[in-house]
Design a protein around this motif. Structure first.
Motif, PDB file in Angstrom:
ATOM      1  N   ILE A  99       4.283  -7.178  10.826  1.00 29.33           N
ATOM      2  CA  ILE A  99       5.326  -6.361  10.200  1.00 29.33           C
ATOM      3  C   ILE A  99       6.264  -7.271   9.413  1.00 29.33           C
ATOM      4  O   ILE A  99       6.614  -8.362   9.867  1.00 29.33           O
ATOM      5  N   SER A 100       6.669  -6.808   8.234  1.00 26.39           N
ATOM      6  CA  SER A 100       7.661  -7.525   7.430  1.00 26.39           C
ATOM      7  C   SER A 100       8.580  -6.495   6.786  1.00 26.39           C
ATOM      8  O   SER A 100       8.123  -5.431   6.356  1.00 26.39           O
ATOM      9  N   THR A 101       9.876  -6.796   6.731  1.00 30.07           N
ATOM     10  CA  THR A 101      10.823  -5.849   6.145  1.00 30.07           C
ATOM     11  C   THR A 101      11.769  -6.550   5.174  1.00 30.07           C
ATOM     12  O   THR A 101      11.988  -7.752   5.254  1.00 30.07           O
ATOM     13  N   SER A 102      12.306  -5.762   4.250  1.00 28.80           N
ATOM     14  CA  SER A 102      13.404  -6.202   3.399  1.00 28.80           C
ATOM     15  C   SER A 102      14.325  -5.005   3.234  1.00 28.80           C
ATOM     16  O   SER A 102      14.129  -3.967   3.877  1.00 28.80           O
ATOM     17  N   GLU A 103      15.307  -5.122   2.363  1.00 24.43           N
ATOM     18  CA  GLU A 103      16.303  -4.063   2.222  1.00 24.43           C
ATOM     19  C   GLU A 103      15.693  -2.739   1.781  1.00 24.43           C
ATOM     20  O   GLU A 103      16.121  -1.667   2.210  1.00 24.43           O
ATOM     21  N   ILE A 104      14.671  -2.783   0.925  1.00 28.59           N
ATOM     22  CA  ILE A 104      14.085  -1.534   0.420  1.00 28.59           C
ATOM     23  C   ILE A 104      12.570  -1.476   0.645  1.00 28.59           C
ATOM     24  O   ILE A 104      11.869  -0.725  -0.026  1.00 28.59           O
ATOM     25  N   LYS A 105      12.062  -2.238   1.611  1.00 31.77           N
ATOM     26  CA  LYS A 105      10.613  -2.291   1.809  1.00 31.77           C
ATOM     27  C   LYS A 105      10.275  -2.510   3.275  1.00 31.77           C
ATOM     28  O   LYS A 105      10.963  -3.251   3.978  1.00 31.77           O
ATOM     29  N   ILE A 106       9.200  -1.862   3.738  1.00 27.73           N
ATOM     30  CA  ILE A 106       8.606  -2.151   5.041  1.00 27.73           C
ATOM     31  C   ILE A 106       7.115  -2.335   4.815  1.00 27.73           C
ATOM     32  O   ILE A 106       6.449  -1.441   4.285  1.00 27.73           O
ATOM     33  N   SER A 107       6.591  -3.495   5.199  1.00 21.71           N
ATOM     34  CA  SER A 107       5.167  -3.783   5.038  1.00 21.71           C
ATOM     35  C   SER A 107       4.519  -3.980   6.395  1.00 21.71           C
ATOM     36  O   SER A 107       5.117  -4.574   7.297  1.00 21.71           O
ATOM     37  N   VAL A 108       3.289  -3.490   6.532  1.00 23.07           N
ATOM     38  CA  VAL A 108       2.511  -3.710   7.747  1.00 23.07           C
ATOM     39  C   VAL A 108       1.131  -4.220   7.360  1.00 23.07           C
ATOM     40  O   VAL A 108       0.591  -3.870   6.311  1.00 23.07           O
ATOM     41  N   VAL A 109       0.579  -5.067   8.217  1.00 22.69           N
ATOM     42  CA  VAL A 109      -0.790  -5.546   8.052  1.00 22.69           C
ATOM     43  C   VAL A 109      -1.680  -4.784   9.021  1.00 22.69           C
ATOM     44  O   VAL A 109      -1.352  -4.655  10.204  1.00 22.69           O
ATOM     45  N   LEU A 110      -2.798  -4.276   8.497  1.00 24.09           N
ATOM     46  CA  LEU A 110      -3.721  -3.458   9.276  1.00 24.09           C
ATOM     47  C   LEU A 110      -5.149  -3.943   9.059  1.00 24.09           C
ATOM     48  O   LEU A 110      -5.436  -4.651   8.092  1.00 24.09           O
ATOM     49  N   ASP A 111      -6.055  -3.529   9.942  1.00 26.03           N
ATOM     50  CA  ASP A 111      -7.479  -3.740   9.685  1.00 26.03           C
ATOM     51  C   ASP A 111      -7.855  -2.959   8.433  1.00 26.03           C
ATOM     52  O   ASP A 111      -7.423  -1.813   8.243  1.00 26.03           O
ATOM     53  N   GLU A 112      -8.685  -3.554   7.574  1.00 26.32           N
ATOM     54  CA  GLU A 112      -8.965  -2.938   6.280  1.00 26.32           C
ATOM     55  C   GLU A 112      -9.640  -1.571   6.390  1.00 26.32           C
ATOM     56  O   GLU A 112      -9.518  -0.742   5.487  1.00 26.32           O
ATOM     57  N   LYS A 113     -10.320  -1.300   7.490  1.00 23.54           N
ATOM     58  CA  LYS A 113     -10.995  -0.006   7.635  1.00 23.54           C
ATOM     59  C   LYS A 113     -10.006   1.154   7.709  1.00 23.54           C
ATOM     60  O   LYS A 113     -10.389   2.312   7.518  1.00 23.54           O
ATOM     61  N   TYR A 114      -8.728   0.848   7.979  1.00 22.06           N
ATOM     62  CA  TYR A 114      -7.723   1.901   8.112  1.00 22.06           C
ATOM     63  C   TYR A 114      -6.915   2.131   6.833  1.00 22.06           C
ATOM     64  O   TYR A 114      -5.979   2.940   6.836  1.00 22.06           O
ATOM     65  N   LEU A 115      -7.241   1.444   5.746  1.00 18.67           N
ATOM     66  CA  LEU A 115      -6.399   1.517   4.551  1.00 18.67           C
ATOM     67  C   LEU A 115      -6.197   2.949   4.060  1.00 18.67           C
ATOM     68  O   LEU A 115      -5.064   3.426   3.943  1.00 18.67           O
ATOM     69  N   GLU A 116      -7.286   3.639   3.740  1.00 13.63           N
ATOM     70  CA  GLU A 116      -7.164   4.984   3.177  1.00 13.63           C
ATOM     71  C   GLU A 116      -6.460   5.931   4.139  1.00 13.63           C
ATOM     72  O   GLU A 116      -5.582   6.705   3.735  1.00 13.63           O
ATOM     73  N   LEU A 117      -6.826   5.869   5.414  1.00 18.27           N
ATOM     74  CA  LEU A 117      -6.203   6.744   6.409  1.00 18.27           C
ATOM     75  C   LEU A 117      -4.712   6.464   6.518  1.00 18.27           C
ATOM     76  O   LEU A 117      -3.895   7.393   6.592  1.00 18.27           O
ATOM     77  N   ALA A 118      -4.332   5.184   6.519  1.00 22.31           N
ATOM     78  CA  ALA A 118      -2.919   4.820   6.644  1.00 22.31           C
ATOM     79  C   ALA A 118      -2.113   5.322   5.453  1.00 22.31           C
ATOM     80  O   ALA A 118      -1.018   5.882   5.618  1.00 22.31           O
ATOM     81  N   VAL A 119      -2.630   5.133   4.247  1.00 25.41           N
ATOM     82  CA  VAL A 119      -1.910   5.571   3.044  1.00 25.41           C
ATOM     83  C   VAL A 119      -1.730   7.084   3.048  1.00 25.41           C
ATOM     84  O   VAL A 119      -0.635   7.599   2.792  1.00 25.41           O
ATOM     85  N   ARG A 120      -2.779   7.810   3.370  1.00 26.57           N
ATOM     86  CA  ARG A 120      -2.687   9.275   3.385  1.00 26.57           C
ATOM     87  C   ARG A 120      -1.760   9.763   4.495  1.00 26.57           C
ATOM     88  O   ARG A 120      -0.988  10.712   4.301  1.00 26.57           O
ATOM     89  N   THR A 121      -1.833   9.109   5.642  1.00 27.17           N
ATOM     90  CA  THR A 121      -0.973   9.487   6.770  1.00 27.17           C
ATOM     91  C   THR A 121       0.500   9.298   6.414  1.00 27.17           C
ATOM     92  O   THR A 121       1.336  10.178   6.667  1.00 27.17           O
ATOM     93  N   LEU A 122       0.839   8.166   5.833  1.00 26.69           N
ATOM     94  CA  LEU A 122       2.230   7.890   5.474  1.00 26.69           C
ATOM     95  C   LEU A 122       2.692   8.772   4.321  1.00 26.69           C
ATOM     96  O   LEU A 122       3.849   9.203   4.278  1.00 26.69           O
ATOM     97  N   HIS A 123       1.799   9.053   3.394  1.00 28.38           N
ATOM     98  CA  HIS A 123       2.146   9.935   2.278  1.00 28.38           C
ATOM     99  C   HIS A 123       2.532  11.316   2.802  1.00 28.38           C
ATOM    100  O   HIS A 123       3.508  11.927   2.340  1.00 28.38           O
ATOM    101  N   ASP A 124       1.787  11.804   3.796  1.00 25.60           N
ATOM    102  CA  ASP A 124       2.107  13.099   4.408  1.00 25.60           C
ATOM    103  C   ASP A 124       3.369  13.013   5.259  1.00 25.60           C
ATOM    104  O   ASP A 124       4.219  13.908   5.222  1.00 25.60           O
ATOM    105  N   ALA A 125       3.497  11.932   6.036  1.00 27.53           N
ATOM    106  CA  ALA A 125       4.630  11.801   6.953  1.00 27.53           C
ATOM    107  C   ALA A 125       5.961  11.803   6.214  1.00 27.53           C
ATOM    108  O   ALA A 125       6.961  12.332   6.712  1.00 27.53           O
ATOM    109  N   PHE A 126       5.990  11.220   5.018  1.00 26.39           N
ATOM    110  CA  PHE A 126       7.230  11.156   4.243  1.00 26.39           C
ATOM    111  C   PHE A 126       7.259  12.192   3.116  1.00 26.39           C
ATOM    112  O   PHE A 126       8.139  12.139   2.253  1.00 26.39           O
TER     113      PHE A 126
END
Length: 241
Positions: free
Chosen positions: A208-235
């Protein structure tokens, strides 16, 4: 100039890559600061240098399509209306690799001893995490571009011997996913909401890494599409604020 118009093969800046999340929405406006973050984190709509120059000389940018008419996306300075947007977009980078030196003596100068040879090889380091164990040793983890992974691994093996560390491990099948938004400055709970959404899909966060206007997470690459879609829906990024 009132604004600088840049014509590209897309009709504006989207909340994320529509090829990954079909519900991605074109943004009417975004700040220079947000655009710089998204460009540095993997968004390929604009070159970072172009955004930096426009911001430096206070010239708004408008991203437009070469092929279709439309208002595009205006990149400008933050104002009160733009502050209302909690998250502006999700950026991601597939070209990540992670390396860890385990069992390093916990003493001053260790970070320099590990990263110095990496820098000497002109390898750029991104995220860094250091964990201290109970036996006065530490595990030192950082990420690099995937193309630099083999060389970095080779360098760290020599560093391990010099420091008498336990072992070196690595993983070149990871991705970085980032939330970007100036609204983070005035709203609490963004990180917990992000982590909860990923946990509900059984997506494990590696770093995990954060800044004032950003939050970044490192994940296994197999989860990329699922993570992006999940966060897009969550927010609820498919809905205009």
């Amino acid at each position: 100039a009132d604004e600088c118009r840049i014509y590209t093969d897309v009709d504006g800046v989207y909340t994320t890559d529509p090829r990954v999340e079909p519900k991605a929405r074109r943004l009417d406006r975004i700040t220079f600061e947000e655009m710089l973050e998204m460009a540095s984190l993997g968004s390929k709509v604009l070159q970072i240098r172009a955004v930096e120059f426009a911001g430096k000389y206070n010239v708004p940018l408008r991203v437009l399509s070469t092929f279709d008419d439309g208002p595009g996306t205006l990149i400008t300075y933050e104002d009160e209306d733009m502050e209302q947007a909690l998250i502006s977009g999700i950026a991601f980078n597939r070209d990540e690799a992670k390396l860890t030196v385990e069992g390093v003596p916990d003493r001053p100068g260790i970070a320099a001893a590990i990263l110095g040879p990496i820098a000497d090889a002109n390898i750029e380091v991104d995220m860094i995490v250091q964990n201290v164990a109970e036996d006065d040793t530490t595990d030192f983890t950082f990420t690099v571009h995937r193309n630099d992974y083999p060389r970095a691994l080779e360098i760290l093996e020599q560093v391990r011997q010099d420091l008498n560390a336990r072992k070196v491990t690595g993983d070149d099948r990871i991705v970085k996913v980032s939330l970007v938004g100036v609204g983070m400055r005035s709203h609490a709970g963004i990180a917990s909401r992000m982590f909860r959404a990923l946990a509900q899909e059984n997506i494990n966060i590696r770093m995990i890494s954060t800044s004032e206007i950003k939050i970044s997470v490192v994940l296994d690459e197999k989860y990329l599409e699922l993570a992006v879609r999940t966060l897009h829906d969550a927010f609820e990024l498919d809905k205009a604020s």
